[in-house]
Design an enzyme around this catalytic site. Sequence first.
Site, PDB file in Angstrom:
ATOM      1  N   TYR A 153       6.718   9.118  -1.653  1.00  0.00           N
ATOM      2  CA  TYR A 153       6.721   9.871  -2.918  1.00  0.00           C
ATOM      3  C   TYR A 153       6.851  11.369  -2.705  1.00  0.00           C
ATOM      4  O   TYR A 153       6.948  12.113  -3.669  1.00  0.00           O
ATOM      5  CB  TYR A 153       5.438   9.602  -3.701  1.00  0.00           C
ATOM      6  CG  TYR A 153       5.515   8.363  -4.535  1.00  0.00           C
ATOM      7  CD1 TYR A 153       5.609   7.127  -3.921  1.00  0.00           C
ATOM      8  CD2 TYR A 153       5.509   8.427  -5.915  1.00  0.00           C
ATOM      9  CE1 TYR A 153       5.689   5.987  -4.660  1.00  0.00           C
ATOM     10  CE2 TYR A 153       5.592   7.284  -6.665  1.00  0.00           C
ATOM     11  CZ  TYR A 153       5.687   6.058  -6.041  1.00  0.00           C
ATOM     12  OH  TYR A 153       5.770   4.933  -6.782  1.00  0.00           O
ATOM     13  N   LYS A 220      -0.162  -0.924   5.189  1.00  0.00           N
ATOM     14  CA  LYS A 220       0.829  -1.779   5.839  1.00  0.00           C
ATOM     15  C   LYS A 220       0.986  -1.288   7.275  1.00  0.00           C
ATOM     16  O   LYS A 220       2.083  -1.067   7.797  1.00  0.00           O
ATOM     17  CB  LYS A 220       2.139  -1.680   5.040  1.00  0.00           C
ATOM     18  CG  LYS A 220       3.155  -2.704   5.368  1.00  0.00           C
ATOM     19  CD  LYS A 220       2.838  -4.103   4.880  1.00  0.00           C
ATOM     20  CE  LYS A 220       3.846  -5.071   5.450  1.00  0.00           C
ATOM     21  NZ  LYS A 220       3.426  -6.453   5.516  1.00  0.00           N
ATOM     22  N   ASP A 274       0.128  -6.955   1.972  1.00  0.00           N
ATOM     23  CA  ASP A 274       0.624  -8.216   1.409  1.00  0.00           C
ATOM     24  C   ASP A 274      -0.498  -9.209   1.132  1.00  0.00           C
ATOM     25  O   ASP A 274      -0.569  -9.819   0.069  1.00  0.00           O
ATOM     26  CB  ASP A 274       1.734  -8.840   2.275  1.00  0.00           C
ATOM     27  CG  ASP A 274       1.598  -8.561   3.750  1.00  0.00           C
ATOM     28  OD1 ASP A 274       0.906  -7.592   4.098  1.00  0.00           O
ATOM     29  OD2 ASP A 274       2.162  -9.306   4.557  1.00  0.00           O
ATOM     30  N   ASP A 298       0.732   2.398  -6.047  1.00  0.00           N
ATOM     31  CA  ASP A 298       1.543   2.291  -7.260  1.00  0.00           C
ATOM     32  C   ASP A 298       1.730   0.819  -7.626  1.00  0.00           C
ATOM     33  O   ASP A 298       1.505   0.397  -8.763  1.00  0.00           O
ATOM     34  CB  ASP A 298       2.900   2.962  -6.993  1.00  0.00           C
ATOM     35  CG  ASP A 298       3.650   3.240  -8.277  1.00  0.00           C
ATOM     36  OD1 ASP A 298       3.077   3.048  -9.365  1.00  0.00           O
ATOM     37  OD2 ASP A 298       4.816   3.642  -8.200  1.00  0.00           O
TER      38      ASP A 298
END
Length: 407
Positions: A153, A220, A274, A298
Amino acid sequence: MPEPQGEKITYERGQLRVPDHPIIPYIEGDGIGPDLWRATSYAVNQAVAKAYGGQRQIVWQEVLAGEKAFKATGEWLPAHTLEALKMYRVGLKGPLTTPIGGGIRSLNVTIRQALDLYACVRPVRYIPGVPSPMRHPEKVDMIIFRENTEDVYAGIEWAANSEPARQLIDFLNNHLGTRIDPSAGIGIKPITRFGSERLIRRAIRYAIDHGRRSVTMMHKGNIMKFTEGAFRDYGYALAEREFPEQVISETALYDRYDGRLPEGKILLKDRIADITFQQVLLRPTEFDVIACPNLNGDYLSDALAAQVGGVGMAPGSNISDEIAVFEATHGTAPKYANLDKVNPSSLMLSAVMMLDHLGWSEASALLLTAMEQTIGARVVTYDLARQMDGAKEVKTSQFAEAMVERM
Ligand code: NAP
């Protein structure tokens, strides 16, 4: 523009000082923004008046952004708007349009970056009566702290075949041994210790101040080791350094406490993004405060909002150490603009957060209870009505009126 009657909110020795007539700037927003603003300001003003018998009152000051700003000034985000949010320290913001793939950069992202609003805080809690795809939505009570200034971002990207993209790919391929296709578009994902620590610190402090039991760092890091993985490592190191008495890691929980969290302690754990998406659905009670980098946050915010009734019901705030801007989670839903149709709950719940932030807890409780009772009575806007049996569908403005009647 003449100064509105009212006083500024200030900071004194790290504490917010809120006068009885604080000036609070608001951005009406594009699309459905004006409908939401009318309903929300009406309900908030009534809640404040009823809670404090007229002794306290918000002095709203409109500041412009988005389409309204562009029509009036030729600028999408006038400098005055950012200055006002900085000067008055608390603001309420409607949704703003962002074109996809070109045109202006997201105004929301620009506001967050210009004011260094580094934490996006989104509580996700179930209001009884709201239709939900979950069998037990009442088990969902989480609060997301999403890093707001870094990650993909940061907006550092170049289009495919542009000169900067070609130069960067050349450099990477020739000097750092990568094998990137020269025709690729390219983006950069910066994540710093500073940015990660201040976000995770804030999440841990929140957990301590609000008697929460755990903070989960969602990342992640198995794939993006030096960005998302580092985020996690910075978090554990920070907790050990700054909160050794209050926080224990999951490793310590099993090594030293036989898997049972001692009373008064907060568990700091981490989960890969995930599997987190699966576990928040299947085992929501295992999640409490969640801290995550920008992009993961987000996605997770909207996914979690769905569990408790969708983005029409999800509030949010963007905060720095001294400035807080409260905003609805959803966008401008342009097809519903000016129809007096959509659900104002997201902006209203953001206003509940804002009143709590001011320390005006009596008014925030009044607003929240009125909403719970209105929804409990099945008086709802179209989005909830289409999923509920026996609902009375009302317009945005009527929903606000029904709330005020119940205050
Ligand atoms: P959106 O405006 O959130 O709308 C998507 C759908 O969500 C709507 O069609 C509607 O569903 C439902 N919805 C949204 N707000 C609602 C409300 N208050 N009450 C009831 N239902 C509501 O998302 P989008 O269409 O992807 O984005 C439109 C524009 O908003 C884009 O320019 C985007 O960049 C911008 N945006 C701004 C913000 C922000 O300002 N913070 C955030 C997200 C998006 P149904 O059609 O099923 O009724």
